[in-house]
Write an enzyme that holds these catalytic residues in place. Structure first.
Site, mmCIF file in Angstrom:
data_model
loop_
_atom_site.group_PDB
_atom_site.id
_atom_site.type_symbol
_atom_site.label_atom_id
_atom_site.label_comp_id
_atom_site.label_asym_id
_atom_site.label_seq_id
_atom_site.Cartn_x
_atom_site.Cartn_y
_atom_site.Cartn_z
ATOM 1 N N ASP A 78 1.103 -1.010 0.059
ATOM 2 C CA ASP A 78 0.244 0.235 -0.251
ATOM 3 C C ASP A 78 0.866 1.408 0.224
ATOM 4 O OD1 ASP A 78 -2.143 -1.899 -0.133
ATOM 5 O OD2 ASP A 78 -3.065 -0.684 1.743
ATOM 6 N N CYS A 119 1.154 -7.875 5.663
ATOM 7 C CA CYS A 119 -0.260 -6.414 4.818
ATOM 8 C C CYS A 119 -1.124 -6.609 4.446
ATOM 9 C CB CYS A 119 1.192 -5.822 3.896
ATOM 10 S SG CYS A 119 2.392 -5.628 4.965
ATOM 11 N N ASP A 120 -2.074 -4.979 4.859
ATOM 12 C CA ASP A 120 -2.885 -4.371 5.022
ATOM 13 C C ASP A 120 -4.135 -5.199 4.255
ATOM 14 O OD1 ASP A 120 -1.036 -2.553 5.608
ATOM 15 O OD2 ASP A 120 -1.986 -1.393 4.516
ATOM 16 N N LYS A 121 -4.328 -5.804 3.102
ATOM 17 C CA LYS A 121 -5.602 -6.288 2.425
ATOM 18 C C LYS A 121 -5.676 -7.598 2.280
ATOM 19 C CE LYS A 121 -6.446 -2.281 2.709
ATOM 20 N NZ LYS A 121 -5.231 -1.426 2.189
ATOM 21 N N CYS A 192 5.383 -2.320 8.405
ATOM 22 C CA CYS A 192 5.126 -1.023 9.283
ATOM 23 C C CYS A 192 5.205 -0.527 10.948
ATOM 24 C CB CYS A 192 4.345 0.071 8.316
ATOM 25 S SG CYS A 192 4.555 0.214 6.717
ATOM 26 N N GLU A 440 -6.846 4.851 -0.354
ATOM 27 C CA GLU A 440 -7.130 6.141 0.683
ATOM 28 C C GLU A 440 -6.354 6.389 0.957
ATOM 29 O OE1 GLU A 440 -5.459 1.452 3.364
ATOM 30 O OE2 GLU A 440 -3.508 3.490 2.764
ATOM 31 N N SER A 466 -5.444 5.274 5.397
ATOM 32 C CA SER A 466 -4.794 4.661 5.616
ATOM 33 C C SER A 466 -4.175 4.403 7.307
ATOM 34 C CB SER A 466 -3.106 4.429 5.637
ATOM 35 O OG SER A 466 -1.868 4.723 6.375
#
Length: 550
Positions: A78, A119-121, A192, A440, A466
């Site tokens: 992202d 990570c994210d998704k 992160c 985002e 985000s």
């Protein structure tokens, strides 16, 4: 076993022959077949070290009497996708991942599944696929990144790169310092360092019972992370043997636990999309209002970045998610977990090693949790804000609107110095359908913070933020502009009123005026008319329903 479908019977001789071609031995046919859905890629810092974790998981599976099969799952970063066309694909990738997991597992009749993610998704996408399949499974996240260093100052990705753009633009830092921050903010592998979306969903995975204790916070560069991967491989075989499928753990009460832990930590607003989407695949309905109800009940006890100054490494050394659950034990439901222990057994056995990083409810950073759901004539079906990541001053706001129909338009105005204090920046046609993909808005929010406007400018969008966003940023406005939601009729200069304590967001217009403007509203053509995003925009639901595909 599920895999008997491809292993037993004379008519399965062709399938057995092909399995032997992969290196499977004849004696392996009596063992559980375990898939490892790996999102390893050289493109994402949170995933570049997964080859070692794949190996550890495989060892655990074989040690427990299973047979492992690795298959690939796509992923995007992202942070790299932010601020350009690539971010259109971030949220839609979640659905592709769920479909990929379903397709591969069903095609090969696997008995169990390890989800190697970070990570994210990617994490919610994998969990959606597992919930849909309802087979035994376990989540292994690849762990958070260690903090960067600039002199004796610790650095994190969002604050020291994205927000540094605004600080450089305003002249607060030199180009030399900017160059150093670029090099040092992300020192190696891992997700992160703050409680951004990746780490929020890792914490959700543990709190919901789908990852082993410590699985959310053990550092990417630690032997502890390797041991968690190994033990997860062993444990998934036990889950198969004991017929403990995903939906026996993913129950209504476990989703409530996940929301309470996330909001107590001040987690990413993206959890308001992903938790309902996972629940939907498990046959459950988690409403947006549930986040607000539980946030009013559970205080904010850990002040991590972006809103605070602690890092994920601090949370881990303070006791991790088990210690957070210990603080919240009186509120949590006692649900099963993949570890074999219940939530309260894990909580009761935990220890809090730093009472500032993980505070008691009585000494909480804020009396309410991180998420607030706002409604009003701009957002009849709701919008969300991370209330623990903004100043008290901005919890009540009144100011004129400055309206943009895309992120790019808003970013140009911000960087050109056109946005002044006491303005409400509105970015619309960036929702699930209108974006498409609900991008985002980290670039504009970070630029505003870096330029010193975080305590005077509100940002409102039908897009999303985000997990690294902080400040007075209200997203997920529903209905979105592309669905003719009232955000579509706001004009430059209209007065915007935000009242977070009373959960309101309004434009100072009469119902008649709103109706009149809606009557003459011309809905724009879709921004993207070909490919996956065009298909996605036709089937995606609104943000208040988790932006799931119907």
């Amino acid at each position: 076993m599920n895999s008997d479908t491809i292993k037993i019977g004379i008519e399965r001789a062709p399938a057995r022959s092909l399995l032997y071609a992969t290196g499977v031995c004849k004696e392996d046919l009596g063992k559980p077949f375990i898939g490892i859905a790996s999102s390893f890629t050289d493109l994402i810092p949170g995933h570049v070290h997964m080859r070692k974790l794949e190996n550890a998981i495989e060892k655990g599976i074989y040690a427990a009497g299973g047979v492992s099969f690795i298959f690939g799952v796509p992923g995007t970063c992202d942070g790299i996708s932010m601020g350009h066309k690539g971010m259109h694909y971030s949220l839609p990738l979640r659905e592709l991942i769920a479909d990929a997991v379903e397709s591969v597992v069903t095609s090969h009749c696997l008995d169990g599944l390890v989800l190697l993610t970070n990570c994210d998704k990617i994490t919610p996408g994998m969990l959606m696929g597992l919930a849909r399949l309802d087979i035994p499974g376990i989540v292994v996240t690849a762990g958070p990144m260690i903090s960067g260093r600039y002199g004796n100052k610790r650095l994190s990705f969002v604050r020291d790169t994205f927000e540094a753009v605004g600080r450089r633009k305003s002249g607060e830092i030199s180009q030399k310092e900017m160059d150093c921050l670029e090099l040092e903010a992300c020192p190696g592998p891992g997700s992160c360092q703050g409680l951004y979306t990746a780490n929020t969903m890792a914490c959700v995975s543990e709190a919901i019972g789908m990852a082993l204790p410590g699985g959310a916070t053990a550092l990417a560069v630690s032997a502890e992370r390797d041991r968690i991967a190994y033990n997860s491989g062993r444990k998934v075989v036990d889950l198969v043997k004991n017929k403990i499928t995903a939906r026996k753990i993913l129950v209504k009460e476990s989703f409530e636990n996940a929301i309470m832990v996330s909001t107590a930590l001040g987690g990413s607003t993206n959890a308001c999309l992903h938790i309902p989407a996972i629940a939907n695949e498990a046959g459950l309905n988690v409403k947006l209002e549930t986040f607000d109800e539980l946030s009013l009940r559970v205080p904010h006890i850990s002040n991590l970045r972006p809103g605070g100054d602690h890092f994920l490494e601090d949370l881990h050394y303070a006791g991790g998610i088990p210690a957070v659950m210990k603080r919240l034990a009186s509120e949590l439901n006692d649900c099963k977990t993949v570890s074999g222990q219940t939530i309260l057994e894990i909580a009761n056995g935990a220890e809090v090693f730093d009472s500032d990083v993980i505070r008691s409810k009585e000494e909480a950073y804020h009396s309410e949790g991180g998420i607030a759901v706002l409604k009003g004539n701009i957002a009849p079906k709701g919008s969300i804000v991370k209330q623990t990541a903004l100043s008290e001053k901005m919890k009540n706001f009144r100011g004129p609107a400055r309206v943009f129909d895309s992120e790019e338009e808003s970013m140009k105005a911000i960087m050109d110095g056109e946005i002044v204090a006491d303005t409400a920046v509105i970015i619309r046609y960036e929702g699930p359908r209108g974006g498409p993909g609900m991008r985002e808005m980290l670039s504009p929010t970070s630029a505003l913070m870096g330029m010193g406007l975080g305590d005077s400018v509100a940002l409102i969008t039908d897009g999303r933020f985000s997990g690294g966003t902080r400040g007075p940023c209200i997203g997920h406005v529903s209905p979105e502009a592309m669905d003719r939601g009232p955000i579509a009729i706001v004009e430059n200069g209209d007065e915007i009123v935000i009242d977070i304590p009373n959960r309101r967001i309004d434009v100072s217009l009469s119902d008649d005026e709103i109706a009149k403007r809606l009557d003459v509203l011309q809905t724009p053509e879709p921004k993207i008319k070909h490919g996956y995003l065009a298909r996605y925009s036709r089937f995606v639901s609104s943000a208040d329903q988790g932006a799931i595909l119907r």
